[in-house]
Design a protein around this motif. Sequence first.
Motif, mmCIF file in Angstrom:
data_model
loop_
_atom_site.group_PDB
_atom_site.id
_atom_site.type_symbol
_atom_site.label_atom_id
_atom_site.label_comp_id
_atom_site.label_asym_id
_atom_site.label_seq_id
_atom_site.Cartn_x
_atom_site.Cartn_y
_atom_site.Cartn_z
ATOM 1 N N SER A 201 -20.489 60.028 -27.873
ATOM 2 C CA SER A 201 -19.307 60.676 -27.577
ATOM 3 C C SER A 201 -18.856 60.718 -26.094
ATOM 4 O O SER A 201 -18.022 61.137 -25.951
ATOM 5 N N ASP A 202 -19.445 59.926 -25.403
ATOM 6 C CA ASP A 202 -18.913 59.618 -24.035
ATOM 7 C C ASP A 202 -18.036 58.197 -24.158
ATOM 8 O O ASP A 202 -18.623 56.967 -23.920
ATOM 9 N N VAL A 203 -16.753 58.385 -24.201
ATOM 10 C CA VAL A 203 -15.795 57.326 -24.196
ATOM 11 C C VAL A 203 -16.000 56.687 -22.605
ATOM 12 O O VAL A 203 -15.754 57.283 -21.815
ATOM 13 N N PRO A 204 -16.206 55.281 -22.749
ATOM 14 C CA PRO A 204 -16.334 54.671 -21.692
ATOM 15 C C PRO A 204 -15.062 54.616 -20.741
ATOM 16 O O PRO A 204 -14.040 54.560 -21.267
ATOM 17 N N SER A 205 -15.109 54.669 -19.371
ATOM 18 C CA SER A 205 -13.928 54.488 -18.514
ATOM 19 C C SER A 205 -13.127 53.160 -18.981
ATOM 20 O O SER A 205 -13.778 52.109 -18.954
ATOM 21 N N GLY A 206 -11.672 53.294 -18.978
ATOM 22 C CA GLY A 206 -10.950 52.295 -18.946
ATOM 23 C C GLY A 206 -10.532 52.024 -20.844
ATOM 24 O O GLY A 206 -9.831 51.210 -20.803
ATOM 25 N N ILE A 207 -11.156 52.823 -21.396
ATOM 26 C CA ILE A 207 -11.117 52.728 -22.869
ATOM 27 C C ILE A 207 -10.247 53.810 -23.427
ATOM 28 O O ILE A 207 -10.452 54.889 -23.121
ATOM 29 N N GLY A 208 -9.039 53.305 -24.076
ATOM 30 C CA GLY A 208 -8.097 54.634 -24.675
ATOM 31 C C GLY A 208 -6.987 54.816 -23.534
ATOM 32 O O GLY A 208 -6.568 56.033 -23.432
ATOM 33 N N THR A 209 -6.917 53.866 -22.419
ATOM 34 C CA THR A 209 -6.019 54.422 -21.525
ATOM 35 C C THR A 209 -4.563 53.678 -21.933
ATOM 36 O O THR A 209 -4.345 52.882 -22.763
ATOM 37 N N PRO A 210 -3.619 53.963 -21.006
ATOM 38 C CA PRO A 210 -2.169 53.226 -21.382
ATOM 39 C C PRO A 210 -2.199 51.829 -21.369
ATOM 40 O O PRO A 210 -1.326 51.094 -21.919
ATOM 41 N N GLU A 211 -3.257 51.490 -20.393
ATOM 42 C CA GLU A 211 -3.283 49.836 -20.252
ATOM 43 C C GLU A 211 -4.086 49.183 -21.044
ATOM 44 O O GLU A 211 -4.077 47.966 -21.488
ATOM 45 N N ASN A 212 -4.912 49.948 -21.948
ATOM 46 C CA ASN A 212 -6.062 49.573 -22.704
ATOM 47 C C ASN A 212 -5.856 50.626 -23.912
ATOM 48 O O ASN A 212 -7.202 51.012 -24.392
ATOM 49 N N PRO A 213 -5.063 50.576 -24.754
ATOM 50 C CA PRO A 213 -4.972 51.792 -26.085
ATOM 51 C C PRO A 213 -5.935 51.193 -27.170
ATOM 52 O O PRO A 213 -6.005 50.071 -27.374
ATOM 53 N N VAL A 217 -10.818 53.479 -34.703
ATOM 54 C CA VAL A 217 -12.323 53.788 -34.405
ATOM 55 C C VAL A 217 -13.351 53.897 -35.604
ATOM 56 O O VAL A 217 -12.512 53.989 -36.900
ATOM 57 N N ALA A 218 -14.427 53.572 -35.586
ATOM 58 C CA ALA A 218 -15.434 53.575 -36.516
ATOM 59 C C ALA A 218 -16.755 54.471 -35.972
ATOM 60 O O ALA A 218 -16.968 54.246 -34.682
ATOM 61 N N ALA A 219 -17.454 55.048 -36.582
ATOM 62 C CA ALA A 219 -18.615 55.849 -36.228
ATOM 63 C C ALA A 219 -19.826 55.469 -36.955
ATOM 64 O O ALA A 219 -19.683 55.610 -38.226
ATOM 65 N N GLY A 220 -20.972 55.023 -36.378
ATOM 66 C CA GLY A 220 -22.133 54.809 -36.983
ATOM 67 C C GLY A 220 -22.886 56.026 -36.878
ATOM 68 O O GLY A 220 -22.503 57.020 -36.691
ATOM 69 N N GLY A 221 -24.144 56.072 -37.301
ATOM 70 C CA GLY A 221 -25.313 57.121 -37.124
ATOM 71 C C GLY A 221 -25.019 57.840 -35.878
ATOM 72 O O GLY A 221 -24.723 58.931 -35.567
ATOM 73 N N SER A 222 -25.344 57.083 -34.901
ATOM 74 C CA SER A 222 -25.283 57.482 -33.342
ATOM 75 C C SER A 222 -24.619 56.529 -32.546
ATOM 76 O O SER A 222 -24.866 56.540 -31.316
ATOM 77 N N HIS A 223 -23.623 55.818 -32.793
ATOM 78 C CA HIS A 223 -22.861 55.014 -32.223
ATOM 79 C C HIS A 223 -21.318 54.883 -32.284
ATOM 80 O O HIS A 223 -21.108 55.233 -33.585
ATOM 81 N N THR A 224 -20.505 54.515 -31.581
ATOM 82 C CA THR A 224 -19.075 54.466 -31.831
ATOM 83 C C THR A 224 -18.638 53.147 -31.377
ATOM 84 O O THR A 224 -18.976 52.330 -30.585
ATOM 85 N N VAL A 225 -17.459 52.720 -32.140
ATOM 86 C CA VAL A 225 -16.955 51.513 -32.079
ATOM 87 C C VAL A 225 -15.440 51.744 -32.084
ATOM 88 O O VAL A 225 -14.825 52.353 -32.879
ATOM 89 N N ALA A 226 -14.834 50.856 -31.099
ATOM 90 C CA ALA A 226 -13.324 50.797 -31.071
ATOM 91 C C ALA A 226 -12.819 49.657 -30.988
ATOM 92 O O ALA A 226 -13.139 48.702 -30.390
ATOM 93 N N LEU A 227 -11.602 49.495 -31.754
ATOM 94 C CA LEU A 227 -10.887 48.276 -31.874
ATOM 95 C C LEU A 227 -9.468 48.707 -30.764
ATOM 96 O O LEU A 227 -8.763 49.569 -31.017
ATOM 97 N N LEU A 228 -9.329 47.777 -29.983
ATOM 98 C CA LEU A 228 -8.314 48.075 -28.960
ATOM 99 C C LEU A 228 -7.154 47.117 -29.468
ATOM 100 O O LEU A 228 -6.980 46.363 -30.225
ATOM 101 N N ALA A 229 -5.781 47.508 -28.603
ATOM 102 C CA ALA A 229 -4.788 46.895 -29.274
ATOM 103 C C ALA A 229 -4.662 45.481 -28.894
ATOM 104 O O ALA A 229 -3.825 44.746 -29.528
ATOM 105 N N ASP A 230 -5.401 44.922 -27.928
ATOM 106 C CA ASP A 230 -5.517 43.571 -27.601
ATOM 107 C C ASP A 230 -6.316 42.773 -28.641
ATOM 108 O O ASP A 230 -6.525 41.502 -28.555
ATOM 109 N N GLY A 231 -7.133 43.504 -29.690
ATOM 110 C CA GLY A 231 -7.790 42.852 -30.597
ATOM 111 C C GLY A 231 -9.222 42.661 -30.015
ATOM 112 O O GLY A 231 -10.216 42.137 -30.778
ATOM 113 N N SER A 232 -9.590 43.163 -28.859
ATOM 114 C CA SER A 232 -11.198 43.192 -28.642
ATOM 115 C C SER A 232 -11.616 44.596 -28.934
ATOM 116 O O SER A 232 -11.017 45.454 -29.491
#
Length: 248
Positions: A201-213, A217-232
């Motif tokens: 539940s701790d979103v890493p710094s720099g993820i989901g910012t105006p420069e890196n929206p 998202v997807a949620a596993g049992g105890s991990h989280t995955v995010a797809l960014l606007a640049d495809g990363s």
Amino acid sequence: MTNPEEMTIAPRATVSAMTPSRGGRGAEPVRTRLLWLLLVIATTLAARPATAQVVDPTGSNFAIWGSPSFNRQIGPDDVVVQVAGGNGFTVSLLSDGSVACWGYNNSGQCEVPSGIGTPENPVASVAAGYYHTVAVLADGSVACWGRNYHGQCDVPSGIGTPENPVTSVAAGYRHTVAVLADGSVACWGSNDGGPTDYGQSDVPSGIGTPENPVTSVAAGGSHTVALLADGSLACWGYNVYGQCDLPS
């Protein structure tokens, strides 16, 4: 995923037969035991709930199987537009914005709250966690119901408001993740898998910012995955199996 703490293992039945001795003595006890065993098997099969299969006659290719228990029926005129599966239960979103849930309901995960999925308050998307259900409403607000031992149904203040609407959600074992209209990410619920802090539940710094929206998202049992606007991709949380180590 099955929670080992909640598994119930039936004791193994032991059946012993008496071997008839020479001269035929002991044959009657063996016959009696075999008849008793056949009676037990027949009784068990008769008590087993019948498997049901329902196919939507509208041709929407929507089918269910098992022995479902509905919070509402899905009629011939209903069209299903999205489905999600939790631990032993299923959630579906219908084209009119209503929600149908069925299956295991030990924590109320199949009991859609009053006022959710109505013509005045339609649902736009759904997600299913281990024992909780999450819905994004058409106005960008979020509704959660079911098990809430770890706060996975406690939507943080300021999330899903008119100023900060949610566009999509994902549900894990004991946590919930949401993407907001501005590309930021909100997580709530458990941040561990027991005695260890996994940080799902701790979103890493720099993820989901105006420069890196973030776009989804997807949620596993105890991990989280995010797809960014640049495809990363960005992954965080439990990583004992390398599920957060992105391939090079």
